[in-house]
Design a protein around this motif. Structure first.
Motif, PDB file in Angstrom:
ATOM      1  N   UNK B  81      -0.928  -1.752  -2.570  1.00  0.00           N
ATOM      2  CA  UNK B  81      -1.559  -1.231  -1.350  1.00  0.00           C
ATOM      3  C   UNK B  81      -1.213  -2.139  -0.168  1.00  0.00           C
ATOM      4  N   UNK B  82      -1.418  -3.439  -0.365  1.00  0.00           N
ATOM      5  CA  UNK B  82      -1.121  -4.370   0.721  1.00  0.00           C
ATOM      6  C   UNK B  82       0.361  -4.335   1.072  1.00  0.00           C
ATOM      7  N   UNK B  83       1.210  -4.279   0.035  1.00  0.00           N
ATOM      8  CA  UNK B  83       2.661  -4.289   0.264  1.00  0.00           C
ATOM      9  C   UNK B  83       3.088  -3.082   1.085  1.00  0.00           C
ATOM     10  N   UNK B  84       2.558  -1.914   0.724  1.00  0.00           N
ATOM     11  CA  UNK B  84       2.941  -0.695   1.442  1.00  0.00           C
ATOM     12  C   UNK B  84       2.496  -0.763   2.899  1.00  0.00           C
ATOM     13  N   UNK B  85       1.334  -1.372   3.123  1.00  0.00           N
ATOM     14  CA  UNK B  85       0.824  -1.445   4.491  1.00  0.00           C
ATOM     15  C   UNK B  85       1.642  -2.411   5.350  1.00  0.00           C
ATOM     16  N   UNK B  86       2.199  -3.447   4.719  1.00  0.00           N
ATOM     17  CA  UNK B  86       2.848  -4.501   5.506  1.00  0.00           C
ATOM     18  C   UNK B  86       4.365  -4.370   5.622  1.00  0.00           C
ATOM     19  N   UNK B  87       5.014  -3.887   4.531  1.00  0.00           N
ATOM     20  CA  UNK B  87       6.481  -3.918   4.520  1.00  0.00           C
ATOM     21  C   UNK B  87       7.070  -2.861   5.456  1.00  0.00           C
ATOM     22  N   UNK B  88       8.276  -3.128   5.911  1.00  0.00           N
ATOM     23  CA  UNK B  88       8.966  -2.142   6.755  1.00  0.00           C
ATOM     24  C   UNK B  88       9.481  -1.003   5.878  1.00  0.00           C
ATOM     25  N   UNK B 152       9.908  -0.682  -5.291  1.00  0.00           N
ATOM     26  CA  UNK B 152       9.399  -1.995  -4.927  1.00  0.00           C
ATOM     27  C   UNK B 152       9.223  -2.094  -3.409  1.00  0.00           C
ATOM     28  N   UNK B 153       8.171  -2.761  -2.977  1.00  0.00           N
ATOM     29  CA  UNK B 153       8.019  -3.060  -1.549  1.00  0.00           C
ATOM     30  C   UNK B 153       8.041  -4.575  -1.386  1.00  0.00           C
ATOM     31  N   UNK B 154       8.866  -5.051  -0.449  1.00  0.00           N
ATOM     32  CA  UNK B 154       9.083  -6.496  -0.356  1.00  0.00           C
ATOM     33  C   UNK B 154       9.066  -7.020   1.063  1.00  0.00           C
ATOM     34  N   UNK B 253       5.881  -6.519  -4.186  1.00  0.00           N
ATOM     35  CA  UNK B 253       5.047  -5.849  -5.180  1.00  0.00           C
ATOM     36  C   UNK B 253       5.926  -4.811  -5.838  1.00  0.00           C
ATOM     37  N   UNK B 254       6.090  -4.916  -7.149  1.00  0.00           N
ATOM     38  CA  UNK B 254       6.874  -3.923  -7.869  1.00  0.00           C
ATOM     39  C   UNK B 254       5.888  -2.975  -8.560  1.00  0.00           C
ATOM     40  N   UNK B 255       6.347  -1.785  -8.950  1.00  0.00           N
ATOM     41  CA  UNK B 255       5.426  -0.871  -9.630  1.00  0.00           C
ATOM     42  C   UNK B 255       4.881  -1.477 -10.921  1.00  0.00           C
TER      43      UNK B 255
END
Lengths: 359, 356
Positions: B81-88, B152-154, B253-255
């Motif tokens: 959740x945090x990763x999706x909100x922050x990553x481009x 993944x979101x990074x 964050x990876x799945x």
């Protein structure tokens, strides 16, 4: 009563200590030269840390290939297995850094998540290499992988030859079972195939995404070949995933015929897995673009150069007689990438011992 | 004489985990120069910081006699959740590029919600805690795949990575420096806080009472359901903290982030002396369990021992821990009933492992 507990616990502690020590018995000897002699004092033994993402299927061969090439140089390789866990891989790379290895080689569990570890290793002055897949968002010293574009092209060449023989001209219908299009591997395997076929407008390509899942290879085959009878061939982005299930689907549809029989569906794909090579020998399948998996270990040559202070040069690399030759080195945002040639396997060379699928 | 032996045995049992930790440190340090390097020793708790937070949450629930098998997915979900909100967008995010100071509270909100749902299902609907949390593990992991979707979101802002991947200070050495990671200090600190809560507050004593004997605790006027709901809420917040540590650690964050941690969490808690039966064990012991886990993982890996042996040695240690737990139970049964009751529930003494 209590005494027996005391005795039991002492035995248990002793057993545990033994368990912790036993496997180490052989280790100190191996470790001593690396740990005691600081890396600065060359020519100490070069130690490579290798992080496998998991060890099933081709991954075991990739690891062995690296070990073979490194040991041929008199180096030592320390291996770990992350078992699909990015965090475990990060911990293992931390361990390599703590051990002070000379270079780190991994097959990243995740192309993005590996970047934090790449940065750390570089901060510690340790060069970082990846095999089979690159990084996204950071640069490594080099990535070595198959030329997936060439693999797609080789499959397309074989297909065109088959159709030309069948109809007297290159025309027909082919089903393309795509991998996960979010990955550049699948994009390149599809790109090489479709770009080659652009010159043959009479060949129709039906593309179905499968995300590398065996059940989707099967259902796409059933859907397309079940609904039309004019499909001449199938191209699989991964024959290790697809061969068995696609053949089973053909059998279910009553369309499984051997080479030379009327109604034979031409099968080609990328990987050159043991399944695919066996199917070629048995006459069910026709072509496989075999990856030079054991040769990924030649990355050791570039590690050696790096340790001597030399960077890779962009361009073609040729080695007479090597299956992976010619390779091309390009410089990308993710660092240098070395693409090794794939081998087009047909019934003529399906027995070759040089192919990873036969080992 | 017999008294003395028994007393010694009691002390030994209570602190055995620290003896093992010390033994592990001594053995590996003497065998490997890389292991005893200051940077490596300090990173022992850094590498297992996310696991530590899950062990903490698990210990809270286990002391009240409940399990939580959902925490690995809770970690994964809060991190994603945090990763999706922050990553481009290019790096797998939603493109909101939210500030970490907004994303972190959202994580805690998600963690708290997971804890509340767990607590509600277990206490209000009287559903079995084991099955509820197994179901939650699947549901939450499914949600991670749904929202990510499978990607993944990074690459997060530095502030977000500070806790999980940052360093507090670097002590310069002759060659290089000793790096003190924030996560190491944080994990120790939070275990100490947890120890104080469980040991020295009424809430903590009520947790032990609930775990050792629900009926007696209820008779003593404790609202055990409320205690359990609170414990799951704390557990949910621990998941969010673990998510923060894990995602900050690898800047991604990876799945699959967190998956497969359930058994290590159980094992480290039990090795640390938290009883599966509830009502026994303490947080400092659990910290020891975490340390031992980490020492084995790091030590055997640095000694270049095959991963199969690492797995085997963990299993042996876990068996040994359960064996000790069984002994403790038998020792308690050997005592007079009155004494046992006095020490466990009626007196609501904080020290629940019976001593002579």
């Amino acid at each position: 009563m209590k005494k027996s507990f005391l005795v039991l616990s002492i035995i248990a502690i002793a057993a545990m200590m033994f368990a912790a020590c036993a496997p180490k018995a052989e280790a100190p000897a191996a470790e001593a030269p690396a740990a005691e002699a600081p890396a600065a004092e060359a020519p100490a033994k070069v130690v490579i840390g290798y992080g496998a993402p998991e060890l099933s299927g081709a991954q075991g061969q990739i690891m062995q290939g690296l070990i073979d090439h490194a040991e041929a140089k008199g180096w030592e390789v320390t291996t770990t297995n992350a078992d699909f866990d990015s965090e475990a891989q990060a911990n293992q790379i931390d361990d390599f850094i703590a051990m002070g290895v000379n270079a780190i080689v991994t097959v990243p569990v995740d192309s993005q998540a590996i970047c934090a570890s790449v940065t750390k290793a570089h901060e510690a002055g340790i060069p970082f290499y990846t095999i089979d897949r690159g990084t996204i968002g950071c640069a490594v010293d080099m990535t070595i992988q198959s030329d997936n574009y060439m693999a797609g092209k080789q499959a397309a060449e074989a297909l065109v030859a088959f159709l030309t023989e069948k109809y007297g001209e290159p025309k027909g219908v082919v089903l393309e079972l795509q991998g996960d299009l979010g990955q550049n591997v699948a994009q390149l395997r599809g790109g090489g195939f479709n770009d080659f076929l652009k010159d043959y407008p009479n060949i129709e390509v039906i593309s179905k995404p499968t995300e590398w899942a065996a059940d989707k290879f099967s259902s796409a085959t059933l859907d397309v070949l079940g609904s039309r009878d004019d499909v001449d061939g199938i191209y699989m982005h991964s024959d290790s995933v697809g061969t068995t299930v696609v053949l089973a689907a053909l059998e279910q549809l009553g369309k499984k015929f051997q080479r030379g029989e009327a109604g034979h569906v031409f099968l080609c794909g990328v990987d050159g897995s043991p399944d695919a090579l066996q199917a070629i020998r048995d006459g069910w399948s026709d072509q496989a673009s075999s990856q030079p998996i054991p040769d990924f270990g030649i990355i050791a040559d570039w590690i050696e150069k790096k340790l001597a202070g030399e960077d890779p040069t962009v361009g073609e690399v040729v080695q007479e007689g090597a299956l992976w030759s010619p390779a091309t080195i390009v410089e990308t945002e993710s660092g240098f990438v070395c693409n090794l040639a794939t081998t087009s396997v047909t019934p003529e060379n399906a027995d070759s011992d040089a192919l990873w699928g036969n080992n | 004489m017999k008294e003395k032996t028994s007393k010694l045995l009691g002390i030994l049992f209570d602190n055995l985990i620290w003896l093992l930790v010390a033994a592990g440190l001594v053995i590996f340090s003497s065998l490997s120069k890389s292991f005893r390097a200051p940077n490596n020793l300090i990173s022992l708790l850094y590498r297992t910081s996310a696991l530590g937070l899950l062990v903490l949450g698990q210990s809270f629930t286990m002391i009240t006699g409940n399990f939580d098998l959902s925490s690995e997915s809770g970690l994964g979900l809060t991190a994603m959740v945090a990763a999706l909100l922050m990553a481009t967008v290019e790096n797998g995010g939603l493109g909101l590029e939210l500030s970490p100071f907004l994303a972190i509270p959202v994580m805690f909100g998600v963690g708290a919600l997971i804890g509340l749902v767990n607590g509600f299902l277990i206490t209000r609907l009287r559903m079995n805690n084991l099955i509820v949390t197994i179901a939650m593990q699947m549901i939450l992991r499914g949600l991670v795949y749904i929202i990510s979707p499978g990607a993944t979101a990074s690459f997060f802002p530095k502030a977000f990575n500070w806790l999980g991947g940052g360093s507090l200070y670097k002590i310069p050495l002759e060659r290089g420096f000793v790096n003190i990671p924030v996560a190491t200090v944080f994990v120790i600190l939070i275990f100490v806080i947890a120890h104080i809560i469980t040991r020295y507050t009424q809430f903590g004593r009520n947790m032990y009472a609930t775990g050792s004997n629900v009926v007696a605790a209820k008779d003593a006027g404790i609202d055990t359901d409320k205690i359990i709901r609170w414990v799951y809420l704390i557990d949910g917040l621990c998941m969010a903290l673990a998510g923060l540590l894990a995602a900050g650690r690898i800047d991604s964050a990876t799945p699959r982030t967190g998956s497969g941690m359930t058994f290590p969490v159980q094992a480290a808690s039990v090795i640390g002396g938290i009883s599966m039966a509830g009502g026994r064990g303490n947080m400092i012991g659990a910290l020891g369990g975490l340390m031992l886990w980490s020492i084995l993982d790091n030590g055997l890996s640095i000694m270049k021992v095959s991963p199969f042996w690492i797995e085997t040695s963990r299993g042996l240690i876990l068996l040994f821990a359960v064996f000790l737990d069984a002994i403790k139970v038998r020792r308690m049964h050997n005592r007079s009933l009155i004494e046992s009751l006095l020490h466990t529930t009626i007196g609501l003494k904080d020290k629940t492992v019976v001593k002579d």
